[in-house]
Design an enzyme around this catalytic site. Structure first.
Site, PDB file in Angstrom:
ATOM      1  N   LYS A 109     -76.039 -73.504  13.138  1.00 53.24           N
ATOM      2  CA  LYS A 109     -75.598 -72.713  11.975  1.00 53.24           C
ATOM      3  C   LYS A 109     -74.109 -72.902  11.710  1.00 53.24           C
ATOM      4  O   LYS A 109     -73.650 -72.782  10.581  1.00 53.24           O
ATOM      5  CB  LYS A 109     -75.908 -71.235  12.247  1.00 53.24           C
ATOM      6  CG  LYS A 109     -75.735 -70.311  11.071  1.00 53.24           C
ATOM      7  CD  LYS A 109     -76.909 -70.383  10.129  1.00 53.24           C
ATOM      8  CE  LYS A 109     -76.706 -69.556   8.880  1.00 53.24           C
ATOM      9  NZ  LYS A 109     -77.520 -70.048   7.760  1.00 53.24           N
ATOM     10  N   CYS A 126     -73.277 -53.140   4.687  1.00 49.47           N
ATOM     11  CA  CYS A 126     -72.915 -52.113   5.674  1.00 49.47           C
ATOM     12  C   CYS A 126     -74.186 -51.484   6.257  1.00 49.47           C
ATOM     13  O   CYS A 126     -75.282 -51.718   5.766  1.00 49.47           O
ATOM     14  CB  CYS A 126     -72.116 -50.995   5.023  1.00 49.47           C
ATOM     15  SG  CYS A 126     -70.786 -51.570   3.978  1.00 49.47           S
TER      16      CYS A 126
END
Ligand code: F6R
Length: 596
Positions: free
Chosen positions: A591, A2
């Protein structure tokens, strides 16, 4: 992973645009929900929801928010699903205090029960709310904020940082314990954030907090206190001169190196999360235990984690788990698959088409399907019955590093719990990883000039280190563009030994129990003129037989297998950089592979 941001200004003003911009600058950390709160006089305006910053900010019109203080938070779900109620910031019981956190409060479940028993209003499952109630508990007893945070610190277990403020006050308060926290000092305002990118557009004068420090922010000054004894701490601000791009890499030249160094911290966060989520883990373990056949399915690096998982399930729990390269699942196993079988689909991105194809095939035969992925809300996580998050935050560099080690640790911890192996002290693992990364770097760098001229290489492992040899070889070919094969050490003599010429480098990755076998392999290479480089724990016989040795710290064979991949990641990184290649964006690779 976060991110929090808070700002204190002298007067009430438009804070919405500042909070939106700060939130956007924290998105690189990875998130699923976003919220903002402003405080002015006697009111708190709180708006939040699951979703992207742009969408949530527009839907709830963050731009119109005004106040004298503001907090924004990006949440990466650990406790509680991504939802409006679990999004941060959180209010206290009466709604006159608001706060948000970053990190993991590992005793969140117990604390929530205590708060409810004490009559507090607990609205969410999220551990950020527990930080607010932990302070509320002591403010309610008449303490000031500093004392209340000192007491809350004793109640909140885990690694975290939080920021909190109240009505009828003009300050914000924050504490750092394990998670990052930086203070910014501007003209007529101060701010605080998990990271520099959200501070630098506002000011370049910062104070970096250390663990165990509480900061009080006024609009025109900040004050630091020790959480232990409340004593004042003096620290002068520093001026940041680096560019934003280099700040995002946290001072590292490439994201890959930053992500390699982040591995101990994300491992710690993963282990905390698994410890705090025992109900879900028990549910998964029951399915594993009762599975008729257990398949671990992935591609590339994620497949290597499956291979490691298969060895751990066997060695730690006596459970057979079949590692499968996803596209091979259908031709090799599907005909025999049915109800009662369990597949764990492993993917960093959660979007790999090969993996999703295998999932669809397994589901068509009634197989129970679970997943392990890093990206919240990815297709794989949505299409499986239960999902084990990897808790790595964004992995920007194309070569997977921290997602691999957290995949491996997830399997290792599941297998240890299934097998009742409480003797394995997982709390020591992140520190061992940090020690490895720090201690091997010099010997790894010293090898680069010796190995880098070769365009053909082998990395050999055995048993627990076999998957790590395959992973080391994949990293190496991915970013150095050299050909490198990972192989079972005993297979080398069955063919590839013919490639050995004078100086030909072969890396041998060994666990402490396999040294005698590996020494045989080393001598087969050396007597044909090859160079044998050993990666393993300190061992006089190994050191005496190998030409070079990369020593990893002593631990048990299970942990040693994971540690042994860390020097291989570093080796590929340093070789790629020495060749002049950008390891973060290797040619031809992506990716997320959403094609067949
Ligand atoms: C190598 C690498 C790839 C991926 C593979 C699967 O560093 O990252 O080999 O592991 O493409 O991708 P995910 O894990 O996203 O399914």
């Amino acid at each position: 992973m976060c991110g929090i941001f808070g700002i204190v200004t002298a007067n009430e003003q438009a804070l919405g645009p500042i909070l939106i911009d700060a939130a956007k600058r924290l998105t690189y950390r990875g998130y699923d929900s976003v919220g903002a709160a402003t405080i002015s006089g006697r009111t708190i305006d709180l708006r939040k929801d699951a979703g992207k910053v742009e969408d949530v900010a527009e839907k709830y019109n963050f731009a119109e928010m005004t106040g004298q203080r503001g907090i924004t938070q990006l949440r990466w779900a650990t406790f509680g699903t991504p939802s409006q109620v679990n999004a941060q910031p959180h209010l206290d019981s009466d709604g006159d205090m608001v706060g948000a956190h970053n990190g993991n409060v590992v005793n969140n479940v117990e604390l929530r029960q205590q708060f409810m028993a004490e009559g507090m209003t607990v609205r969410s499952e999220n551990d950020g709310e527990s930080c607010v109630h932990a302070v509320e508990r002591y403010i309610g007893q008449g303490m000031d904020f500093i004392s209340a945070i000192q007491h809350a610190y004793k109640d909140l277990e885990g690694d975290y940082a939080f920021v909190i403020g109240a009505i009828n006050d003009d300050k914000l308060y924050a504490i750092k314990k394990g998670s990052g926290l930086v203070v910014g000092i501007g003209e007529d305002f101060t701010c605080i954030s998990s990271d520099l990118p959200s501070i630098l557009p506002l000011t370049r004068d910062v104070i970096r907090l250390e663990d165990g420090e509480i900061v009080t922010l006024w609009a025109d000054k900040v004050q630091l206190h020790s959480v232990v004894d409340g004593g004042l701490i003096a620290r002068e601000p520093e001026t940041i001169t680096e560019s934003m791009a280099s700040v995002k890499k946290d001072g590292y030249p490439h994201f890959m190196l930053k992500e390699i160094h982040e591995q101990p911290q994300v491992a710690r966060e993963l282990l905390h999360r698994m410890a705090g989520d025992q109900e879900e883990i028990e549910h998964v373990l029951l399915k594993i235990k009762n599975a008729r056949n257990l398949y671990l399915i992935g591609c590339g690096t994620s497949y290597h984690a499956c291979l490691a998982g298969s060895v751990y399930f066997s060695q730690l729990a006596g459970k057979t788990a079949i590692p499968v390269l996803a596209p091979q699942f259908e031709p090799q196993y599907l005909n025999a698959v049915g109800e009662g079988d369990l597949g764990i689909f492993v993917s960093q991105s959660g979007e790999t088409k090969d993996v999703l194809n295998a999932l669809q095939a397994g589901q068509s035969k009634g197989m129970t399907c679970l997943s392990m992925a890093n990206v919240i809300g990815s297709t794989l996580t949505l299409k499986t019955e239960a999902w084990l998050p990897l808790v790595c935050g964004y992995e920007i560099s194309v070569p997977a590093t921290k997602t691999f080690t957290n995949q491996v640790i997830t399997f290792m911890a599941l297998a240890a719990q299934l097998g009742g192996r409480s003797d394995l002290d997982f709390d020591t693992l992140p520190d061992l990883m940090a020690e490895t990364i720090e201690t091997v770097d010099t010997s790894v760098r010293a090898l680069v000039p010796k190995i880098n001229p070769w365009e053909d290489l082998y990395i050999l492992g055995y048993g627990l280190t076999y998957p790590m040899a395959l992973e080391g070889a994949l990293k190496l070919k991915e970013i150095t563009y050299a050909h490198c094969e990972g192989m079972l050490s005993t297979e080398f003599k069955h063919g590839p030994l013919s490639a050995v010429t004078e100086g030909f480098p072969v890396l041998f990755v060994t666990g402490p129990e396999d040294v005698p076998l590996i020494i045989s392999g080393i001598n087969e290479v050396k007597c044909r003129g090859g160079e044998a480089i050993a990666v393993g724990q300190s061992d006089p016989a190994l050191a005496a037989n190998a030409d070079d040795m990369i020593e990893i710290p002593d631990s048990n064979p299970i942990f040693a297998s994971l540690l042994s991949v860390l020097p291989l990641q570093l080796l590929s990184y340093h070789m790629a950089v020495a060749r002049g290649y950008d390891p973060d964006f290797p040619r031809n690779l992506s990716k997320t592979l959403t094609v067949d």
